[in-house]
Write a protein that holds these residues in place. Sequence first.
Motif, PDB file in Angstrom:
ATOM      1  N   ILE A  77       6.698   2.875 -13.374  1.00 38.33           N
ATOM      2  CA  ILE A  77       5.975   1.683 -13.817  1.00 38.33           C
ATOM      3  C   ILE A  77       4.960   2.007 -14.909  1.00 38.33           C
ATOM      4  O   ILE A  77       4.695   1.171 -15.797  1.00 38.33           O
ATOM      5  CB  ILE A  77       5.258   0.993 -12.621  1.00 38.33           C
ATOM      6  N   SER A  78       4.412   3.193 -14.901  1.00 41.62           N
ATOM      7  CA  SER A  78       3.417   3.552 -15.921  1.00 41.62           C
ATOM      8  C   SER A  78       4.033   3.663 -17.316  1.00 41.62           C
ATOM      9  O   SER A  78       3.307   3.643 -18.319  1.00 41.62           O
ATOM     10  CB  SER A  78       2.745   4.887 -15.547  1.00 41.62           C
ATOM     11  N   LYS A  79       5.348   3.791 -17.369  1.00 39.51           N
ATOM     12  CA  LYS A  79       6.025   3.926 -18.661  1.00 39.51           C
ATOM     13  C   LYS A  79       6.359   2.568 -19.278  1.00 39.51           C
ATOM     14  O   LYS A  79       6.891   2.492 -20.376  1.00 39.51           O
ATOM     15  CB  LYS A  79       7.295   4.749 -18.487  1.00 39.51           C
ATOM     16  N   VAL A  80       6.066   1.495 -18.510  1.00 37.76           N
ATOM     17  CA  VAL A  80       6.258   0.130 -19.032  1.00 37.76           C
ATOM     18  C   VAL A  80       4.944  -0.313 -19.656  1.00 37.76           C
ATOM     19  O   VAL A  80       3.901  -0.317 -18.996  1.00 37.76           O
ATOM     20  CB  VAL A  80       6.667  -0.841 -17.902  1.00 37.76           C
ATOM     21  N   ASN A  81       4.981  -0.695 -20.920  1.00 36.08           N
ATOM     22  CA  ASN A  81       3.754  -1.065 -21.627  1.00 36.08           C
ATOM     23  C   ASN A  81       3.449  -2.563 -21.573  1.00 36.08           C
ATOM     24  O   ASN A  81       2.293  -2.955 -21.493  1.00 36.08           O
ATOM     25  CB  ASN A  81       3.836  -0.628 -23.101  1.00 36.08           C
ATOM     26  N   GLY A  82       4.494  -3.384 -21.637  1.00 36.81           N
ATOM     27  CA  GLY A  82       4.299  -4.825 -21.711  1.00 36.81           C
ATOM     28  C   GLY A  82       3.676  -5.398 -20.450  1.00 36.81           C
ATOM     29  O   GLY A  82       4.183  -5.163 -19.339  1.00 36.81           O
ATOM     30  N   THR A  83       2.586  -6.153 -20.604  1.00 39.71           N
ATOM     31  CA  THR A  83       1.885  -6.726 -19.441  1.00 39.71           C
ATOM     32  C   THR A  83       2.788  -7.671 -18.655  1.00 39.71           C
ATOM     33  O   THR A  83       2.794  -7.658 -17.417  1.00 39.71           O
ATOM     34  CB  THR A  83       0.626  -7.484 -19.904  1.00 39.71           C
ATOM     35  N   ASP A  84       3.562  -8.493 -19.363  1.00 43.23           N
ATOM     36  CA  ASP A  84       4.442  -9.454 -18.689  1.00 43.23           C
ATOM     37  C   ASP A  84       5.487  -8.741 -17.842  1.00 43.23           C
ATOM     38  O   ASP A  84       5.795  -9.179 -16.721  1.00 43.23           O
ATOM     39  CB  ASP A  84       5.134 -10.349 -19.719  1.00 43.23           C
ATOM     40  N   TYR A  85       6.051  -7.672 -18.383  1.00 35.75           N
ATOM     41  CA  TYR A  85       7.072  -6.933 -17.637  1.00 35.75           C
ATOM     42  C   TYR A  85       6.462  -6.234 -16.424  1.00 35.75           C
ATOM     43  O   TYR A  85       7.071  -6.183 -15.348  1.00 35.75           O
ATOM     44  CB  TYR A  85       7.760  -5.913 -18.552  1.00 35.75           C
TER      45      TYR A  85
END
Length: 733
Positions: free
Chosen positions: A570-578
Amino acid sequence: MKKLITAINIEWLKIKGLGLIYTAIILGALIPFINFIPSLLSPDPIAKESLKYSIFEESISGSPLKYFTFFILLLFLIIAANRIAQTDHKNNGWQLMETQPVNKFQLYISKYVILLSLSFICIFSYFSFNIILSLAEYYIHPNPAKLLTFDVLWTLKTWIRIFAAILGIAALQLCFSVVFQGFIWSFLIGILGLGSNIYSIVEKKSFFFNPYSSLYTFWNAPEIRDLNYFISHSEYISFFWMAVFLVIGYFWYSKKGFKNAFLKNKKQIVISTVLLIAGTGLLYFIQKPKPYTSVGSETSISGTLETDLKIDSVKIVSKEFHKKIGAVAVKNNTFNWSTSHNLPLDEYILEIGNKKLEVVMGNGDWFDFDIKLNNTKITFNLKSNRKSDQVYNKTESSFGIDFWLALENQNLNNNPEKFYELALSDWDDNKKKLDHYANAENNGLSEDYKAYRKQLMAVQYLNEINNYRRMTSWSDPKFAPPKLFLNELNENILKPTPLLSKNDDYLQYKLDQMLTDDDQRSNTDSILFAKINLLPQGKTKDQLLSKHLLKSIEIQTDSAFRNKLFAAEISKVNGTDYKKMLYSKLEQINISQKGSPFPELKLLQDNGSSQNLSKYKGKYIVIDFWASWCGPCKQIRPVFETRSYQYRNDKNIQFISISLDQEKSKWLNYLKTKPSNIPQYWLENAEQFMNKYKIQSIPRFIIIDPEGKIFNFNSPFPDEDNFVEALDKLKKY
């Protein structure tokens, strides 16, 4: 004009002895009686949650109207045209008439007027008997959902549309009935016309040169409230063929033959040729789909609501991430929203109370809704400049029936040559259908939506090819797709549209593309995570990582491993919405998996006292979540009662029923009419519970273990064998 009226009166006198008036009345009454008699003997149950409706419109419109116009009225036209013409074919009746003080044109037109008059009677009979019989059924089987409202304008417009739709066919049938003396030829032509329309329904396509296609067009859009304009494509086609066959029929009859009428000399040949070319050009113009047109920079949504609910506002949100686009107040059950902001082509949702309507919408579009709704149901009619896109989005698949069946049955797993041959043929057919598609009003697809659907179609074929290879072989070259076919599919998605780029099928395709044939034979999940993490930061990486992470946690049964995997990625996902979406999905999975604590529900009994669910701790609790407005819930309740009685001696199993009705009074009123031996409870703030656990539909059966933890969050229904098997296993615990 006076002589024409005289000719019409004479023709009317001649048909009185033919029984055509009685035939028109009987055939018009046929479908109303077919519908009425079964409902009289065994009425269809109308649930209390049903939307209110006009009994007159319900009986006239829909399938009965389509079958009447498509079959019954056409059959009557064939019979009537033949009977009118045959009376004068006998004993040289035509020549006798021509000695009277009327010309041939007046004679011919008078017969057409009589044919239309008889058709008018047949239509009148259909409407009249539907009105009379529906009124009788209303009093024989009363129901609160039935209304005696009568929309005169709707009735008049529907009548006119039916009449207009058969003008061309009436002219055609009269033409061939007049020029051919035998009954059989014009009858066969009529039957062939009917057969061509049935073929069009099956294949979902019509032929531009078919004069009977006005009925096929009418079949696809019988409801005038769904039309942008009252005079629509079926009427234009009918008017065209009426003019054509009145001209052909009159000149053929008056000149005593086709050759004398059109090919007697060079001048006639030239005139006939010019008229043929002009007519063909006009037909092409009429049949050519009308292109999508934007209304400018402003996007608008308006509508009317027919409901007993208090609806204060209508919200417009994006389908992805549920972001608010706009909102509008509802005044006097109407709403009107518009924006000058640039809206990209996308899928949006209209939220009306607790109901949702999905639309494909872009900048410069307008929508006009006519909505009916109550607590449980919603229906609507729609007018829009993007109506064709809405219809295609709702009704059309990327695959034809033959290829779809091959995918479902998997009967070509050992025959790759046949599989790819069928796939290529299906792809070509569906490309043509997409390129030439038009809705019932002959409106074509917008270019931006068409580009999206063509790309989506290519992606779906590519995904099915990948699935086929997974089921067969990645290494055997005989199962590899033809290169030309594969290249064509891939070329279509080199520049994905914004709408495609976030589509689940496309994201799955992109994930599959990241794997080599060797990767496919290994641990694809870990390989994909590694490859996705090598991508540069951005929206594409977030989309692919979110898609793969969500799929991985959904299939993972070990909660500890699931949470560990989630924390690592999860830390590798940058987009707030995602990120928000993934956290929400993880919570939903964790709270509903086997072994998760179930909330301590505070339940209300019918005597007004409250009761906690923990009262039954130490037993397996089989819960039926239902509501008094839910038809399927009420149908399955007797089976649930039977199962409760079946396991009554098992002390460690307890059946209970929990109502999710918004209003407690409705639950109590239902229990008064349908008492039960199973403990009955009402859950206050049921919507909050359903939202937390993402329960989208009921009935829902959940089993809680003796420790108050979830044992089965989505149990089989009581009428399924799996339900009995699951409960039999509980005896052993």
